[in-house]
Write a protein that holds these residues in place. Structure first.
Motif, mmCIF file in Angstrom:
data_model
loop_
_atom_site.group_PDB
_atom_site.id
_atom_site.type_symbol
_atom_site.label_atom_id
_atom_site.label_comp_id
_atom_site.label_asym_id
_atom_site.label_seq_id
_atom_site.Cartn_x
_atom_site.Cartn_y
_atom_site.Cartn_z
ATOM 1 N N ASN A 44 6.015 -0.795 -6.514
ATOM 2 C CA ASN A 44 5.896 -0.725 -5.057
ATOM 3 C C ASN A 44 4.557 -1.114 -4.472
ATOM 4 O OD1 ASN A 44 8.569 0.788 -4.432
ATOM 5 N ND2 ASN A 44 7.631 1.957 -6.087
ATOM 6 N N CYS A 45 3.519 -1.244 -5.276
ATOM 7 C CA CYS A 45 2.184 -1.434 -4.716
ATOM 8 C C CYS A 45 1.481 -2.683 -5.253
ATOM 9 C CB CYS A 45 1.293 -0.227 -5.016
ATOM 10 S SG CYS A 45 2.090 1.376 -4.785
ATOM 11 N N CYS A 48 0.745 -6.334 -3.845
ATOM 12 C CA CYS A 48 -0.408 -6.543 -2.953
ATOM 13 C C CYS A 48 -1.705 -6.011 -3.566
ATOM 14 C CB CYS A 48 -0.184 -5.835 -1.628
ATOM 15 S SG CYS A 48 1.253 -6.424 -0.730
ATOM 16 N N HIS A 49 -1.595 -4.901 -4.288
ATOM 17 C CA HIS A 49 -2.800 -4.263 -4.825
ATOM 18 C C HIS A 49 -3.079 -4.737 -6.242
ATOM 19 C CE1 HIS A 49 -3.683 -1.355 -1.575
ATOM 20 N NE2 HIS A 49 -2.380 -1.393 -1.363
ATOM 21 N N PRO A 56 -7.155 -4.471 -0.259
ATOM 22 C CA PRO A 56 -8.589 -4.340 -0.511
ATOM 23 C C PRO A 56 -8.939 -3.860 -1.916
ATOM 24 C CG PRO A 56 -7.838 -2.637 1.030
ATOM 25 C CD PRO A 56 -6.697 -3.576 0.818
ATOM 26 N N TRP A 68 -9.248 6.227 -5.501
ATOM 27 C CA TRP A 68 -8.501 6.122 -4.244
ATOM 28 C C TRP A 68 -7.478 7.244 -4.084
ATOM 29 C CZ3 TRP A 68 -10.158 2.758 -0.688
ATOM 30 C CH2 TRP A 68 -10.993 1.731 -1.130
ATOM 31 N N SER A 71 -7.004 9.051 -0.671
ATOM 32 C CA SER A 71 -6.530 8.117 0.354
ATOM 33 C C SER A 71 -5.073 7.704 0.087
ATOM 34 C CB SER A 71 -7.469 6.902 0.363
ATOM 35 O OG SER A 71 -6.978 5.881 1.161
ATOM 36 N N MET A 81 1.773 3.398 3.782
ATOM 37 C CA MET A 81 1.836 2.548 2.604
ATOM 38 C C MET A 81 3.016 2.988 1.759
ATOM 39 S SD MET A 81 -0.327 0.085 2.126
ATOM 40 C CE MET A 81 -1.141 -0.591 3.567
ATOM 41 N N ARG A 99 11.017 -1.878 1.538
ATOM 42 C CA ARG A 99 10.024 -1.696 0.485
ATOM 43 C C ARG A 99 9.397 -0.304 0.552
ATOM 44 N NH1 ARG A 99 5.648 -6.030 2.212
ATOM 45 N NH2 ARG A 99 6.363 -6.945 0.310
ATOM 46 N N HIS A 192 -2.349 -12.884 5.477
ATOM 47 C CA HIS A 192 -1.742 -11.555 5.549
ATOM 48 C C HIS A 192 -0.247 -11.719 5.786
ATOM 49 C CE1 HIS A 192 -1.387 -7.356 6.811
ATOM 50 N NE2 HIS A 192 -2.612 -7.170 6.389
ATOM 51 N N ASN A 357 -1.471 -4.759 12.687
ATOM 52 C CA ASN A 357 -1.767 -5.705 11.604
ATOM 53 C C ASN A 357 -0.580 -5.969 10.673
ATOM 54 O OD1 ASN A 357 -1.937 -3.147 10.584
ATOM 55 N ND2 ASN A 357 -3.665 -3.565 9.224
ATOM 56 N N TRP A 358 0.562 -5.332 10.935
ATOM 57 C CA TRP A 358 1.756 -5.652 10.150
ATOM 58 C C TRP A 358 2.878 -6.019 11.112
ATOM 59 C CZ3 TRP A 358 1.355 -6.150 5.066
ATOM 60 C CH2 TRP A 358 0.337 -5.459 4.406
HETATM 61 C C1 HEC Z 1 2.714 -5.668 1.345
HETATM 62 C C2 HEC Z 1 1.464 -5.428 0.716
HETATM 63 C C3 HEC Z 1 1.125 -4.012 0.319
HETATM 64 C C4 HEC Z 1 1.894 -3.106 -0.383
HETATM 65 C C5 HEC Z 1 3.279 -3.322 -0.961
HETATM 66 C C6 HEC Z 1 1.093 -1.913 -0.500
HETATM 67 N N1 HEC Z 1 -0.109 -2.089 0.128
HETATM 68 FE FE1 HEC Z 1 -1.577 -0.680 0.341
HETATM 69 N N2 HEC Z 1 -2.625 -1.982 1.517
HETATM 70 C C7 HEC Z 1 -2.311 -3.287 1.772
HETATM 71 C C8 HEC Z 1 -3.308 -3.867 2.666
HETATM 72 C C9 HEC Z 1 -3.335 -5.296 3.164
HETATM 73 C C10 HEC Z 1 -4.231 -2.846 2.951
HETATM 74 C C11 HEC Z 1 -5.432 -2.930 3.907
HETATM 75 C C12 HEC Z 1 -5.140 -2.210 5.181
HETATM 76 C C13 HEC Z 1 -3.964 -2.790 5.958
HETATM 77 O O1 HEC Z 1 -3.881 -4.016 6.117
HETATM 78 O O2 HEC Z 1 -3.109 -2.003 6.405
HETATM 79 C C14 HEC Z 1 -3.771 -1.673 2.225
HETATM 80 C C15 HEC Z 1 -4.412 -0.445 2.243
HETATM 81 C C16 HEC Z 1 -4.102 0.629 1.418
HETATM 82 C C17 HEC Z 1 -4.877 1.854 1.325
HETATM 83 C C18 HEC Z 1 -6.111 2.178 2.144
HETATM 84 C C19 HEC Z 1 -7.312 1.582 1.494
HETATM 85 C C20 HEC Z 1 -8.563 1.936 2.270
HETATM 86 O O3 HEC Z 1 -9.350 1.029 2.519
HETATM 87 O O4 HEC Z 1 -8.704 3.107 2.651
HETATM 88 C C21 HEC Z 1 -4.259 2.637 0.397
HETATM 89 C C22 HEC Z 1 -4.702 3.999 -0.089
HETATM 90 C C23 HEC Z 1 -3.096 1.902 -0.091
HETATM 91 N N3 HEC Z 1 -3.035 0.691 0.558
HETATM 92 C C24 HEC Z 1 -2.222 2.366 -1.048
HETATM 93 C C25 HEC Z 1 -1.028 1.742 -1.358
HETATM 94 C C26 HEC Z 1 -0.047 2.308 -2.262
HETATM 95 C C27 HEC Z 1 -0.220 3.614 -3.030
HETATM 96 C C28 HEC Z 1 1.006 1.455 -2.278
HETATM 97 C C29 HEC Z 1 2.307 1.590 -3.019
HETATM 98 C C30 HEC Z 1 2.946 2.900 -2.992
HETATM 99 C C31 HEC Z 1 0.676 0.332 -1.404
HETATM 100 N N4 HEC Z 1 -0.564 0.563 -0.875
HETATM 101 C C32 HEC Z 1 1.505 -0.756 -1.162
HETATM 102 C C33 HEC Z 1 -1.196 -3.948 1.299
HETATM 103 C C34 HEC Z 1 -0.131 -3.357 0.626
#
Ligand code: HEC
Length: 443
Positions: A44-45, A48-49, A56, A68, A71, A81, A99, A192, A357-358
């Protein structure tokens, strides 16, 4: 009433589980990264991550994720997220492109963080997930590929930007699209998302020529009519057999990209839009349309929150609703879409919160896509937040009105649908009733 009950049930479930999960004293095995959390992140993450993608930070390894933890818990509990903002307590709940995390996964992550984010046994770590090469046409080889005539450069340090770039693919005949996909070819890490729209030659600012069939509010200058969007990990849209989207000779394609500087270097970006057509001369039974259900004006005073606007669209024929995409600018907060049936009954189809932003497009799953009898009025309800509590608000002192610039506001729902005959509508409804898949009380 329904909202209160299910929201309460959710709170109770989460509360009950966070009391026990993650605590080895309760007799349950402790939640660990390697055994429980890593598989969730992989599924799930990580799309992008991971290094070289848009988020990021990486969430590939325990070392990557550990700092992290706090957060992560906050973002998954708040449902920020993964980005997917549909209200889970009201309306249709099954989407083809969902998703979001299930409640159980949210509980697991939360329990892991509460337990001090332990690593667990390294031997439990699943093998790394493999990601397919980015530049593959999941829709098969397209008939037409449209790219930007020259790379768009994103400076190393710059605020986010949303350029609109109009490209002429030199189409010489009308065709029906069977499938469509966008692939970023340069600048993957700064892209993005991308939205494409079609700008027809005759009514460049008015969009689809279907004005006779529905009272379509005109979205003058909105860079044409929504075609598709690229979001990371997405594999393109293939329309169900017998349905397709008409693209006319002379149509231009508008690319709107959301670009986010890396802070490190100037980055050239470019993309490919692939269109796969039905055979020449073939007319699908169902021509897919897109339009907006828009408020005609907005009036948002300084330092105000929950400012509501409404839009209406009357369907003159029976229709199947395929997707819902809230569209607002910086001050957007939340949006609902409801159906007012000819009988006078009102049903909420979808609600979603909105983060600027989304720009998420919610595609209904086939077996629950709303079926709407002729005469149904679609009603969009939008809320804006022009107070300082909105992190995307550049200036809470400003008086905001309707306009195209991101510093003006919009209030609309992009929808895709196709018309169907009354008989076909009835047939599908009967089939759903028989299969008991009607999501809500849709008649
Ligand atoms: C579609 C792409 C995508 C997915 C899938 C995704 N993220 Fe993210 N995530 C991002 C982006 C891009 C950012 C930067 C902030 C924003 O654009 O909202 C972010 C920011 C974050 C942050 C904050 C970071 C900070 O700077 O404080 C966290 C924590 C995080 N994501 C956790 C997760 C977790 C855990 C999952 C899965 C369960 C997940 N994300 C799934 C794209 C994604």
């Amino acid at each position: 009433m329904r909202f209160t009950l299910s929201a309460l049930a959710l709170i109770l479930t989460v509360a009950a589980s966070s009391m026990t999960a993650g605590q080895s004293t309760s007799g349950q095995p402790p939640v660990t990264f390697t055994k429980d959390v890593a598989p969730i992140f992989q599924n799930n993450c990580q799309v992008c991550h991971r290094p070289g993608s848009i988020a990021p930070m990486s969430l590939l390894t325990y070392e990557d994720a550990r700092p992290w933890a706090r957060s992560i818990k906050q973002k998954v509990l708040a449902r920020e997220m993964p980005p997917w903002f549909i209200d889970k307590n009201v309306g249709v709940q099954h989407f083809a492109n969902d998703r979001s995390l299930g409640d159980r996964d949210v509980q697991t992550i939360s329990a892991w963080v509460d337990a001090g984010a332990p690593e667990g046994n390294p031997a439990d770590m699943p093998p790394p997930r493999q990601f397919p090469a980015a530049e593959v046409w999941q829709i098969g080889q397209p008939d037409v590929v449209v790219s930007l005539p020259k790379d768009y450069i994103v400076p190393a340090k710059a605020p986010d930007r949303w350029p609109d770039i109009l490209v002429d693919p030199h189409l010489t005949e009308d065709r029906y699209i069977k499938a469509v996909q966008i692939i970023p070819t340069k600048g993957f890490t700064v892209i993005h998302h991308i939205r494409t729209s079609i700008v027809e030659p005759t009514d460049a600012t008015l969009g689809s020529g279907k004005l006779d069939d529905a009272d379509v509010p005109l979205e003058v200058g909105e860079q044409g009519v929504f075609l598709n969007e690229y979001a990371i990990g997405k594999q393109g849209d293939v329309f169900p057999d017998g349905s397709g989207r008409m693209i006319k000779a002379g149509t231009k394609i508008n690319f709107q990209m959301h670009l986010h500087a890396t802070g490190k270097e100037d980055t050239p970006t470019n993309v490919m839009l692939g269109l796969k057509f039905y055979p020449k001369g073939y007319t699908p039974n169902h021509a897919i349309n897109s339009t907006t259900v828009s408020a005609r004006e907005v009036d948002i005073r300084p330092h105000t929150d929950n400012v509501r606007s409404d839009g209406y669209l009357t369907l003159k024929k029976a229709a199947r609703l395929l997707s819902f995409q809230p569209h607002m600018h910086n001050r957007g907060k939340a949006e609902c879409l409801e159906a007012i049936y000819p009988s006078g009954k009102v049903e909420t189809l979808s609600c979603a919160s909105f983060r600027f932003n989304w720009h998420l497009n919610y595609v209904y799953a086939d077996d629950v896509a709303p079926l709407l009898p002729a005469g149904t009025v679609l009603h969009s309800i939008m809320w804006h937040n022009n107070s300082a509590s909105n992190p995307f608000n550049p200036d809470p002192d400003a008086q905001i009105t309707y306009g195209q610039r991101t510093i003006d506001e919009m209030a609309s729902a992009w929808i895709s649908w196709y018309f169907m005959s009354d008989q076909d509508l009835k047939k599908e409804m009967d089939a759903r009733h028989a299969a008991k898949t009607v999501p809500t009380s849709t008649r």
